[in-house]
Structure formats: structure tokens, C-alpha cells
Design a protein around this motif. Structure first.
Motif, PDB file in Angstrom:
ATOM      1  N   ALA B 165       5.796 -25.889  27.741  1.00  0.00           N
ATOM      2  CA  ALA B 165       6.067 -27.059  28.587  1.00  0.00           C
ATOM      3  C   ALA B 165       5.823 -28.374  27.844  1.00  0.00           C
ATOM      4  CB  ALA B 165       5.257 -26.987  29.881  1.00  0.00           C
ATOM      5  N   PRO B 166       4.671 -28.551  27.168  1.00  0.00           N
ATOM      6  CA  PRO B 166       4.490 -29.823  26.451  1.00  0.00           C
ATOM      7  C   PRO B 166       5.514 -30.000  25.322  1.00  0.00           C
ATOM      8  CG  PRO B 166       2.685 -28.301  25.976  1.00  0.00           C
ATOM      9  CD  PRO B 166       3.453 -27.725  27.119  1.00  0.00           C
ATOM     10  N   ALA B 167       5.843 -28.895  24.626  1.00  0.00           N
ATOM     11  CA  ALA B 167       6.811 -29.009  23.524  1.00  0.00           C
ATOM     12  C   ALA B 167       8.181 -29.429  24.047  1.00  0.00           C
ATOM     13  CB  ALA B 167       6.912 -27.680  22.762  1.00  0.00           C
ATOM     14  N   LEU B 168       8.532 -28.999  25.260  1.00  0.00           N
ATOM     15  CA  LEU B 168       9.801 -29.406  25.868  1.00  0.00           C
ATOM     16  C   LEU B 168       9.705 -30.819  26.438  1.00  0.00           C
ATOM     17  CD1 LEU B 168      10.492 -26.006  27.580  1.00  0.00           C
ATOM     18  CD2 LEU B 168      12.087 -27.105  25.981  1.00  0.00           C
ATOM     19  N   ALA B 169       8.498 -31.186  26.907  1.00  0.00           N
ATOM     20  CA  ALA B 169       8.327 -32.476  27.590  1.00  0.00           C
ATOM     21  C   ALA B 169       8.505 -33.662  26.649  1.00  0.00           C
ATOM     22  CB  ALA B 169       6.950 -32.532  28.259  1.00  0.00           C
ATOM     23  N   VAL B 170       8.313 -33.464  25.338  1.00  0.00           N
ATOM     24  CA  VAL B 170       8.491 -34.583  24.410  1.00  0.00           C
ATOM     25  C   VAL B 170       9.950 -34.727  23.971  1.00  0.00           C
ATOM     26  CG1 VAL B 170       6.111 -34.511  23.587  1.00  0.00           C
ATOM     27  CG2 VAL B 170       7.880 -33.233  22.346  1.00  0.00           C
ATOM     28  N   LEU B 171      10.804 -33.804  24.419  1.00  0.00           N
ATOM     29  CA  LEU B 171      12.241 -33.954  24.167  1.00  0.00           C
ATOM     30  C   LEU B 171      12.842 -34.805  25.281  1.00  0.00           C
ATOM     31  CD1 LEU B 171      12.981 -30.231  23.215  1.00  0.00           C
ATOM     32  CD2 LEU B 171      12.562 -32.144  21.654  1.00  0.00           C
ATOM     33  N   ASP B 172      14.141 -35.071  25.227  1.00  0.00           N
ATOM     34  CA  ASP B 172      14.815 -35.832  26.283  1.00  0.00           C
ATOM     35  C   ASP B 172      15.406 -34.882  27.312  1.00  0.00           C
ATOM     36  OD1 ASP B 172      14.245 -38.279  25.300  1.00  0.00           O
ATOM     37  OD2 ASP B 172      16.204 -38.640  24.372  1.00  0.00           O
ATOM     38  N   ASP B 173      15.434 -35.318  28.576  1.00  0.00           N
ATOM     39  CA  ASP B 173      16.173 -34.642  29.641  1.00  0.00           C
ATOM     40  C   ASP B 173      15.776 -33.179  29.824  1.00  0.00           C
ATOM     41  OD1 ASP B 173      17.670 -36.982  30.022  1.00  0.00           O
ATOM     42  OD2 ASP B 173      19.061 -36.409  28.440  1.00  0.00           O
ATOM     43  N   ILE B 178      17.155 -23.447  38.298  1.00  0.00           N
ATOM     44  CA  ILE B 178      16.509 -22.599  39.297  1.00  0.00           C
ATOM     45  C   ILE B 178      17.572 -21.933  40.163  1.00  0.00           C
ATOM     46  CG2 ILE B 178      15.048 -22.667  41.376  1.00  0.00           C
ATOM     47  CD1 ILE B 178      13.666 -25.124  40.033  1.00  0.00           C
ATOM     48  N   ALA B 179      17.363 -20.657  40.481  1.00  0.00           N
ATOM     49  CA  ALA B 179      18.235 -19.976  41.440  1.00  0.00           C
ATOM     50  C   ALA B 179      17.411 -19.629  42.665  1.00  0.00           C
ATOM     51  CB  ALA B 179      18.821 -18.705  40.828  1.00  0.00           C
ATOM     52  N   GLY B 180      17.952 -19.949  43.847  1.00  0.00           N
ATOM     53  CA  GLY B 180      17.251 -19.638  45.083  1.00  0.00           C
ATOM     54  C   GLY B 180      18.215 -19.089  46.110  1.00  0.00           C
ATOM     55  N   ALA B 181      17.692 -18.856  47.304  1.00  0.00           N
ATOM     56  CA  ALA B 181      18.536 -18.291  48.357  1.00  0.00           C
ATOM     57  C   ALA B 181      19.711 -19.216  48.666  1.00  0.00           C
ATOM     58  CB  ALA B 181      17.696 -18.060  49.615  1.00  0.00           C
ATOM     59  N   GLN B 182      19.503 -20.540  48.531  1.00  0.00           N
ATOM     60  CA  GLN B 182      20.555 -21.500  48.858  1.00  0.00           C
ATOM     61  C   GLN B 182      21.499 -21.752  47.694  1.00  0.00           C
ATOM     62  OE1 GLN B 182      20.544 -22.348  52.045  1.00  0.00           O
ATOM     63  NE2 GLN B 182      18.658 -21.159  52.199  1.00  0.00           N
ATOM     64  N   GLY B 183      21.292 -21.105  46.562  1.00  0.00           N
ATOM     65  CA  GLY B 183      22.140 -21.346  45.398  1.00  0.00           C
ATOM     66  C   GLY B 183      21.319 -21.882  44.248  1.00  0.00           C
ATOM     67  N   ALA B 184      22.005 -22.610  43.350  1.00  0.00           N
ATOM     68  CA  ALA B 184      21.338 -23.087  42.140  1.00  0.00           C
ATOM     69  C   ALA B 184      20.972 -24.555  42.278  1.00  0.00           C
ATOM     70  CB  ALA B 184      22.252 -22.883  40.936  1.00  0.00           C
ATOM     71  N   ARG B 185      19.894 -24.956  41.591  1.00  0.00           N
ATOM     72  CA  ARG B 185      19.569 -26.376  41.483  1.00  0.00           C
ATOM     73  C   ARG B 185      18.874 -26.599  40.151  1.00  0.00           C
ATOM     74  NH1 ARG B 185      13.944 -28.353  43.734  1.00  0.00           N
ATOM     75  NH2 ARG B 185      12.785 -26.408  43.851  1.00  0.00           N
ATOM     76  N   THR B 186      18.835 -27.859  39.732  1.00  0.00           N
ATOM     77  CA  THR B 186      18.051 -28.176  38.537  1.00  0.00           C
ATOM     78  C   THR B 186      16.946 -29.136  38.938  1.00  0.00           C
ATOM     79  OG1 THR B 186      19.479 -30.024  37.936  1.00  0.00           O
ATOM     80  CG2 THR B 186      19.996 -27.892  36.955  1.00  0.00           C
ATOM     81  N   LEU B 187      15.877 -29.082  38.170  1.00  0.00           N
ATOM     82  CA  LEU B 187      14.685 -29.858  38.465  1.00  0.00           C
ATOM     83  C   LEU B 187      14.197 -30.419  37.125  1.00  0.00           C
ATOM     84  CD1 LEU B 187      12.654 -30.271  40.896  1.00  0.00           C
ATOM     85  CD2 LEU B 187      11.421 -28.301  39.986  1.00  0.00           C
ATOM     86  N   PRO B 188      13.863 -31.719  37.077  1.00  0.00           N
ATOM     87  CA  PRO B 188      13.248 -32.197  35.829  1.00  0.00           C
ATOM     88  C   PRO B 188      11.992 -31.379  35.545  1.00  0.00           C
ATOM     89  CG  PRO B 188      13.763 -34.032  37.301  1.00  0.00           C
ATOM     90  CD  PRO B 188      13.980 -32.780  38.087  1.00  0.00           C
ATOM     91  N   LEU B 189      11.769 -31.022  34.283  1.00  0.00           N
ATOM     92  CA  LEU B 189      10.610 -30.197  33.927  1.00  0.00           C
ATOM     93  C   LEU B 189       9.322 -30.792  34.492  1.00  0.00           C
ATOM     94  CD1 LEU B 189       9.264 -27.912  32.242  1.00  0.00           C
ATOM     95  CD2 LEU B 189       9.177 -29.538  30.344  1.00  0.00           C
TER      96      LEU B 189
END
Lengths: 167, 327
Positions: B165-173, B178-189
Motif C-alpha cells: 500500500a505505501p509503495a503504491l501510495a507514492v505513485l499517481d492515481d 472492486i467487484a460487488g453485488a451491484q457490479g464493479a467500482r473503483t476506489l482511490p487506494l
């Protein structure tokens, strides 16, 4: 839930009735009867329970037996052929890489996986590859020497040298 | 022979099957490499699930894609695959270093990217046997109503220890798919983590992490470092990821993120104020100040919080210096 588990164990396919909540470690030791694989810390920290699944080292104390369906599992019992030790076993014997011996099966399987992908490992590569295995007798120098001995013996074997008898 | 709770193990082969299984079995748990979940199940930590959903045969969770500045990593990719991928090592060296530093080699062969991102928070009052926790009347994290680390606290201070998580957090965007019962969504890390050690993930009960993606600007130099009690296996006492842009002798951009200290991965705020000039002692001193104010290590390990906060600062200064000086 109990199901029929078909997998390859030490080169031979077998089918066992296994409950979903049984660990691979317990299945191998208690049901199959292969007690070479050891129960150590019993929590994923020591590596005594290391076996190979599809050729890669895995902690059998954190692996559910049912998850190895159709996969290949190898334990320390698979290594010796016709009563003769494999090079990696002979290396541990000759170089005194085994003291109390409890960590040895796990270390041998982790070493075996290393030697298959890197037949001539440096000391650093050996130390890296064995990082998940703890020897509480702390005989690490001898363990590294044992793996190096096995690498060299296997190379000599491939070059056609006669294999010496174990002492 | 270990006696574990009874459960049913499902082995779906696609994300759609996982979603269906999850919908039919509320309260089920996802099983990846097992290096976090199985340890906890064996210790009686968490309510025993009636169903485990084995994700190891789900083909759409595998695979690493690198395209231009972007990387997309399937949640089912093993830590070892990520650490050894030549494209990751070349273009995302901080991420590869973080992956290569996780636990030991056998754990890396088992553990997955999704598992490390969702790693359960840890504490000396929590990662204990059932009888140990019972003797302490449990704790806020599970089964009890008091935090032994901070008795007046209403939130749990169990520490997040994932290295990716920290190694990804210093990158951009950096974003989570995520996949759920309602379909897919994205969430900022950053929004995946709540900051409360008890309910540390902002995922709904039906949701599964499918992949993570992020972008590295070409000039960004990245690295990772951490300290552990046992260098070959332990969780970090403190870990730091850094992203540095150097223009001439000027520090043009600086990002830092920590793990092993707070109940969530911590992206250090205020680093932009350190940029624009040389990387001199004054800048390093101000960097230390930011770390002291934001890194909130509590006594959740056998090593004191004071030590871990200090170590976090030392690691950060060393890593920033190394990345800045690399030619």
C-alpha cells in the motif's frame, strides 16, 4: 464438509476423503502417514512444515488440504531413490547441516526448490531462499555449506563423475 | 491434529462466480494464500466463517499489465510474482522492493497482492492465542470493549503492516478495482483504509478487491525500506516508501508513505513544502518534523512506539537521500 480430494503426492496420484477444515500438514502426517513433514511453530513462522506444491515451497500448516486438488505435492519422503539419499540430503548429512534435525525436512524441501530453479546458487541466493526456515539450533553456516555441497555434487554428477557412497 | 471450526470451502473459477458465492454465503471469508487468514482462524481470531471462498483458481484475478506509465496488478498475483517481474523491477522499483521485502520467500510464494492490501491490522493484544486474549478480557479489535494500548480510546490502534500500500501510495492515481453485488467500482487506494484498526477497510461485506492500478510519472524515482526484528520474516516495525523527483540540484517533488506505524498506511502530508530547493540539512530537519507529527506509532508491538516513530524518520531520511543522490 467432507469431499474426495484427488492430488498427486510424491509422484503418485491418490484420492482421499478429506474434510474442508483439515490442514495439508495434518492430512500428510495423520491420514497419509508421512511424518517427515514436521509440525513446528504451527503458525507459519518457522518453515518446518515446508512442502512443495507444483514445485514451489509452501507452508503446509497454513494450507488447507482441499486446496491442493489436482496439484502436485512433494514431501521429503520423495527425495531418496531406492534407499539412496538425494544429493541435498547427503549434503545435510556430510556437512552436519542437521543437528537436532527437526527443521531439516523443511529446509531440505526449500533447498530442493531453490536448486531446481538455480542449480548453482551463490551463498546470498541460498540465504535468501531459506529465509522462511528457522533452525533453532542456529546451525545456519553448516546448512549453507550443505546446499553448496549438493549443488557441486549434482554438477559433478551431471558431468559424469562417479557418485561417491555416503559415509 | 488441529481441530479447526467446520466450514465449507468453495473454489470458484471466475469473479462472477465469486460474486455469486458471496451473495449466497453472507459472512463468508475470502481465502488467498492463507498466510494471514489461516493464522488468525487457527488462533480463534474473528468469528469462525461458515464458508471460505478459495480465490486461488480465479483466473481473472491473475496477471500483471504494464503499459506506458501504468501498472495494473490482479489481486490474485502472488507477492513473489510481483517482486520478480522484470517489468515491475525496471519501471516500478519501489514496488518491486516492497514486494521482495514481505515476510520470507515461502510466504511470498503463497501470499497475494490482494491479501497484502487487505492485511489484517496487528497488535500484541490481538495476535495471541484464545486463552491469552481471554485472560486479558479480549480487546476492542475483537471480542472486548477496551483498547489495552490506549484504554481511553474509542478506536482500535492495531497497526497496518502491509508493504504494498505505501509503495503504491507514492505513485499517481493509485486505485483499487472492486467487484460487488451491484457490479464493479473503483476506489482511490487512500480511501480503502478507514484509520480505525478494528474496521480498517472501507469495503462492503459483498465486495472483493479485483486489482490495483497506479501510474508512475517518468521522472519519479521510487524506493522502499523497512526495519524488522528478524530481517528475514517479521512484519515491519516501520516501513517507508518514497518517490523523489530531482531537477538539477533541486528537489522538485517528494512523496512519502509509511506502514507498520498507524492503523492505516500513512501518506505523509506537507512534503510539497519541502520541495523547490536543495536537499540540505534544513529540509531534512523539516522532514523529521513532519514524521514526528504524523507517524503515530502506539505500543502495538514488543518494540516501543517511540522507537518505531524514530526509526520511521531515520528510514525516510536515508531513503530520500539515496534516491536523490542516485545518478
Amino acid at each position: 464438509m467432507i469431499r474426495l480430494l484427488t492430488f498427486r503426492l510424491n509422484g503418485r496420484e491418490r484420492t482421499d476423503a478429506v474434510a474442508d477444515n483439515v490442514l495439508l500438514l495434518d492430512h500428510l502426517r495423520e491420514s497419509v502417514g508421512l511424518t517427515g513433514t514436521k509440525t513446528g511453530c504451527d503458525g507459519g513462522e518457522c518453515g518446518a512444515c515446508t512442502v512443495l506444491v507444483d514445485g514451489a515451497p509452501v507452508l503446509s500448516c497454513l494450507t488447507l488440504a482441499a486446496t491442493v486438488a489436482d496439484r502436485s505435492v512433494e514431501t521429503v519422503e520423495s527425495l531418496a531413490e531406492e534407499g539412496r539419499l538425494a544429493f541435498i540430503q547427503e549434503g545435510f548429512h556430510r556437512k552436519l547441516g542437521s543437528q537436532c534435525g527437526y527443521c531439516t525436512p523443511g529446509l531440505i524441501m526449500a533447498s530442493e526448490a531453490l536448486l531446481r530453479r538455480d542449480p548453482d546458487p551463490t551463498e546470498d541466493a541460498i540465504r535468501d531462499a531459506l529465509g522462511s526456515n528457522i533452525c533453532r539450533c542456529t546451525g545456519y553456516v553448516k546448512i549453507v555449506e550443505a546446499v553448496r555441497w549438493a549443488a557441486e555434487a549434482a554438477a559433478a554428477g551431471r558431468a559424469g563423475a562417479t557418485r561417491s557412497a555416503a559415509p | 491434529m488441529n481441530v479447526l471450526p467446520e466450514w465449507e470451502l468453495l473454489a470458484p473459477s471466475s469473479v462472477d462466480e465469486v460474486r455469486a458465492a458471496r451473495a449466497h454465503h453472507p459472512g463468508s471469508r475470502f481465502l488467498g494464500g492463507g498466510t494471514d487468514l489461516v493464522v488468525n482462524l487457527r488462533r480463534g481470531i474473528g468469528d469462525p466463517p461458515a464458508t471460505l471462498i478459495d480465490l486461488n483458481r480465479v483466473a481473472d484475478l491473475k496477471g500483471i499489465e504494464v503499459a506506458g506509465e501504468w501498472i495494473r496488478i490482479g489481486a490474485g498475483v502472488t507477492i513473489r510474482e510481483l517482486a520478480q517481474d522484470p517489468r515491475v523491477r525496471a519501471s516500478f522499483p519501489g514496488l518491486a522492493a516492497a514486494a521482495g521485502s514481505i515476510a520470507g520467500p515461502t510466504h511470498r510464494n503463497m501470499g497475494t497482492v490482494g491479501g497484502n492490501l487487505c492485511l489484517d491490522t496487528r497488535c500484541i493484544y490481538y495476535n495471541q492465542s484464545e486463552w491469552w486474549r481471554a485472560a486479558n478480557r479480549y480487546c476492542l479489535k475483537y471480542g472486548g470493549d477496551i483498547c489495552h494500548v490506549a484504554p481511553k480510546s474509542r478506536i482500535c490502534y492495531a497497526t497496518f503492516s502491509g508493504d504494498l500500500a505505501p509503495a503504491l501510495a507514492v505513485l499517481d492515481d493509485a486505485q483499487i478495482e472492486i467487484a460487488g453485488a451491484q457490479g464493479a467500482r473503483t476506489l482511490p487506494l487512500d480511501s480503502l483504509y478507514t484509520g480505525d484498526g478494528e474496521r480498517y477497510l472501507a469495503l462492503e461485506p459483498d465486495e472483493l478487491v479485483v486489482a490495483v492500478r497506479a501510474r508512475r510519472p517518468p521522472a519519479l524515482r521510487t524506493g522502499y525500506d523497512k526495519v524488522r526484528v528478524r530481517q528475514s520474516i517479521d512484519y515491519p516495525l516501520a516501513g517507508v516508501a518514497a518517490g523523489v523527483v530531482r531537477e538539477g540540484d533541486r528537489l522538485a517533488d517528494l512523496r512519502l508513505a509509511f506502514t507498520g506505524t498507524n492503523p492505516r498506511p500513512l501518506r505523509l502530508a506537507g512534503t510539497e513544502d519541502l520541495c523547490g530547493g536543495a536537499l540540505d540539512d534544513a529540509v531534512m530537519e523539516r522532514l523529521s518534523g513532519l514524521v514526528r507529527r504524523q507517524v503515530m506509532a502506539m505500543r502495538t508491538t514488543f518494540t516501543s512506539g517511540h522507537y518505531r516513530r524514530h526509526a520511521a524518520g531515520v528510514l525516510a531520511r536515508r531513503l530520500v537521500r539515496r534516491l536523490f543522490d542516485t545518478t
